[in-house]
Design a protein around this motif. Structure first.
Motif, short mmCIF file in Angstrom:
data_model
loop_
_atom_site.label_atom_id
_atom_site.label_comp_id
_atom_site.label_asym_id
_atom_site.label_seq_id
_atom_site.Cartn_x
_atom_site.Cartn_y
_atom_site.Cartn_z
N ALA A 94 0.84 -1.19 0.00
CA ALA A 94 0.00 0.00 0.00
C ALA A 94 0.88 1.24 0.00
CB ALA A 94 -0.93 0.00 1.20
N ILE A 95 0.43 2.24 -0.77
CA ILE A 95 1.15 3.51 -0.83
C ILE A 95 0.15 4.66 -0.74
CG2 ILE A 95 3.08 2.60 -2.19
CD1 ILE A 95 0.87 4.82 -4.09
N GLN A 96 0.66 5.82 -0.41
CA GLN A 96 -0.12 7.04 -0.54
C GLN A 96 0.58 7.89 -1.58
OE1 GLN A 96 -1.90 8.80 2.89
NE2 GLN A 96 -1.42 10.86 2.19
N ASP A 97 -0.18 8.31 -2.59
CA ASP A 97 0.44 9.11 -3.64
C ASP A 97 0.68 10.54 -3.13
OD1 ASP A 97 -1.83 10.81 -4.25
OD2 ASP A 97 -2.59 9.33 -5.66
N PRO A 98 1.48 11.32 -3.84
CA PRO A 98 1.80 12.67 -3.35
C PRO A 98 0.61 13.62 -3.26
CG PRO A 98 3.35 11.99 -5.06
CD PRO A 98 2.25 10.98 -5.03
N PHE A 99 -0.57 13.17 -3.70
CA PHE A 99 -1.76 14.03 -3.73
C PHE A 99 -2.79 13.60 -2.69
CE2 PHE A 99 0.50 13.58 -7.62
CZ PHE A 99 0.88 14.88 -7.84
N GLY A 100 -2.39 12.63 -1.82
CA GLY A 100 -3.23 12.22 -0.71
C GLY A 100 -4.10 11.01 -0.95
N HIS A 101 -4.02 10.40 -2.13
CA HIS A 101 -4.85 9.22 -2.43
C HIS A 101 -4.09 7.95 -2.06
CE1 HIS A 101 -7.84 11.64 -4.47
NE2 HIS A 101 -6.85 12.26 -5.07
N ARG A 102 -4.81 7.00 -1.44
CA ARG A 102 -4.22 5.71 -1.06
C ARG A 102 -4.46 4.68 -2.14
NH1 ARG A 102 -3.42 4.55 5.01
NH2 ARG A 102 -2.56 6.57 5.58
N TRP A 103 -3.46 3.84 -2.37
CA TRP A 103 -3.53 2.77 -3.36
C TRP A 103 -3.08 1.47 -2.72
CZ3 TRP A 103 -4.47 3.63 -8.71
CH2 TRP A 103 -4.61 4.98 -9.07
N THR A 104 -3.81 0.39 -2.96
CA THR A 104 -3.36 -0.95 -2.62
C THR A 104 -2.97 -1.61 -3.93
OG1 THR A 104 -4.83 -1.10 -0.72
CG2 THR A 104 -3.98 -3.16 -1.59
N ILE A 105 -1.74 -2.09 -4.00
CA ILE A 105 -1.20 -2.72 -5.21
C ILE A 105 -1.14 -4.22 -4.93
CG2 ILE A 105 0.71 -2.73 -6.85
CD1 ILE A 105 1.56 -0.01 -5.54
N MET A 106 -1.70 -5.03 -5.85
CA MET A 106 -1.85 -6.46 -5.57
C MET A 106 -1.48 -7.33 -6.77
SD MET A 106 -5.67 -5.86 -4.04
CE MET A 106 -6.01 -4.73 -5.38
N THR A 107 -0.99 -8.53 -6.49
CA THR A 107 -0.80 -9.58 -7.47
C THR A 107 -1.31 -10.87 -6.86
OG1 THR A 107 1.19 -8.55 -8.38
CG2 THR A 107 0.89 -10.90 -8.83
N MET A 108 -2.18 -11.58 -7.57
CA MET A 108 -2.67 -12.86 -7.06
C MET A 108 -1.54 -13.88 -7.16
SD MET A 108 -5.95 -15.17 -8.14
CE MET A 108 -5.26 -15.69 -9.70
N ILE A 109 -1.22 -14.50 -6.04
CA ILE A 109 -0.16 -15.52 -6.05
C ILE A 109 -0.73 -16.92 -5.89
CG2 ILE A 109 1.74 -14.00 -5.40
CD1 ILE A 109 1.38 -14.88 -2.49
N GLU A 110 -1.95 -17.02 -5.38
CA GLU A 110 -2.63 -18.31 -5.33
C GLU A 110 -4.14 -18.06 -5.36
OE1 GLU A 110 -2.18 -20.61 -1.65
OE2 GLU A 110 -1.53 -18.80 -0.63
N GLU A 111 -4.84 -18.91 -6.08
CA GLU A 111 -6.28 -18.77 -6.21
C GLU A 111 -6.95 -19.57 -5.11
OE1 GLU A 111 -9.60 -18.89 -9.75
OE2 GLU A 111 -7.49 -19.17 -10.21
N LEU A 112 -7.72 -18.88 -4.27
CA LEU A 112 -8.36 -19.50 -3.12
C LEU A 112 -9.87 -19.35 -3.20
CD1 LEU A 112 -6.02 -18.06 -0.34
CD2 LEU A 112 -5.90 -20.33 -1.37
N THR A 113 -10.58 -20.27 -2.56
CA THR A 113 -12.03 -20.13 -2.43
C THR A 113 -12.33 -19.18 -1.27
OG1 THR A 113 -12.25 -21.93 -0.82
CG2 THR A 113 -12.33 -22.53 -3.19
N GLY A 114 -13.55 -18.71 -1.20
CA GLY A 114 -13.97 -17.87 -0.09
C GLY A 114 -13.81 -18.57 1.24
N GLU A 115 -14.10 -19.86 1.27
CA GLU A 115 -13.97 -20.63 2.52
C GLU A 115 -12.50 -20.74 2.94
OE1 GLU A 115 -14.52 -22.28 5.97
OE2 GLU A 115 -16.15 -21.42 4.79
N GLN A 116 -11.58 -20.91 2.00
CA GLN A 116 -10.16 -20.98 2.34
C GLN A 116 -9.68 -19.65 2.93
OE1 GLN A 116 -9.01 -22.29 -1.65
NE2 GLN A 116 -8.00 -24.08 -0.73
N VAL A 117 -10.11 -18.54 2.33
CA VAL A 117 -9.74 -17.22 2.86
C VAL A 117 -10.31 -17.04 4.26
CG1 VAL A 117 -9.98 -14.72 2.55
CG2 VAL A 117 -9.51 -16.18 0.56
N ALA A 118 -11.59 -17.42 4.43
CA ALA A 118 -12.22 -17.29 5.75
C ALA A 118 -11.49 -18.13 6.79
CB ALA A 118 -13.69 -17.70 5.67
N GLY A 119 -11.06 -19.33 6.40
CA GLY A 119 -10.30 -20.19 7.32
C GLY A 119 -8.98 -19.55 7.73
N ARG A 120 -8.30 -18.96 6.77
CA ARG A 120 -7.04 -18.28 7.09
C ARG A 120 -7.28 -17.09 8.01
NH1 ARG A 120 -3.36 -18.19 1.57
NH2 ARG A 120 -3.07 -20.44 1.45
#
Length: 164
Positions: A126-152
Motif C-alpha cells: 500500500a502507498i499514498q500518492d503525493p496528492f493524498g490518495h491511497r492505493w493498494t497494489i496487488m498480485t494474485m499468487i494463489e487462487e483460493l475459495t472464499g472458505e479458504q480465505v475465511a479459514g485463514r
C-alpha cells in the motif's frame, strides 16, 4: 458488456481523483503506474485541468480541485490535501507487486505497507500518492475459495499470525 448511456472507454465505475497540481499528478501516475494519458483539457482557467488516464485495464479521471469556489455541491469537490484525509483506497492488480511498489516509491509515493503475502492469496503493498490518495497494489499468487480465505482469517484471529 456495454452499458447503455455510458462512455465506451470508461467502466461502470470510474474514480475521479481531485488533486492540487493536476499536471504533476498526471506525471506521477504515468511514472508510478504506467498510466496512459488519453486526453487533458483546461477548464475555467489555465491552472485548472481535467484528464482521463488509462491505468492497466481501468480508467481514472484526474482534476484540479476548484479552490476559488465554495466547497458545496458536485461543482467543487476538494482534494484529500484540502480535507486532511482520504476515505477511499484504490486497488490495482499488477503483474509484479514488488516492482510496482518500488516504482511508485521512486516516483514520489509514501509507503503505507511494504509488499507482503496476504491471507487472501494476494501479494500486496500500500502507498499514498503525493496528492493524498491511497492505493493498494496487488498480485494474485494463489487462487483460493472464499472458505479458504475465511479459514485463514479465523486462524489469524485465533493465533495472531499471517501464515496460511
Amino acid at each position: 458488456m456495454a452499458i447503455k448511456g455510458a462512455r465506451a472507454d470508461l467502466g461502470s465505475v470510474t474514480p475521479h481523483l481531485m488533486v492540487r497540481g493536476g499536471d504533476a499528478a498526471i506525471d506521477f501516475y504515468r511514472r508510478a503506474f504506467g498510466a496512459l494519458l488519453l486526453y487533458r483539457v483546461e477548464i475555467t482557467h489555465p491552472s485548472c485541468i481535467q484528464a482521463h488516464l488509462r491505468v492497466g485495464h481501468s480508467m481514472i479521471m484526474v482534476a484540479d480541485e476548484a479552490t476559488d469556489e465554495p466547497a458545496d455541491g458536485l461543482g467543487s469537490p476538494r482534494s484529500p490535501e484540502a480535507l486532511g484525509a482520504t476515505t477511499v483506497t484504490l486497488g490495482q492488480y499488477v503483474e509484479g507487486v514488488d516492482a510496482s511498489y518500488a516504482r511508485a516509491i521512486e516516483a514520489g509515493a509514501t509507503s503505507v505497507m511494504e509488499p507482503s503475502d496476504a491471507p487472501n492469496g494476494d501479494r500486496c503493498a500500500a502507498i499514498q500518492d503525493p496528492f493524498g490518495h491511497r492505493w493498494t497494489i496487488m498480485t494474485m499468487i494463489e487462487e483460493l475459495t472464499g472458505e479458504q480465505v475465511a479459514g485463514r482469517m479465523r486462524d489469524i484471529a485465533a493465533h495472531g499470525n499471517r501464515a496460511g
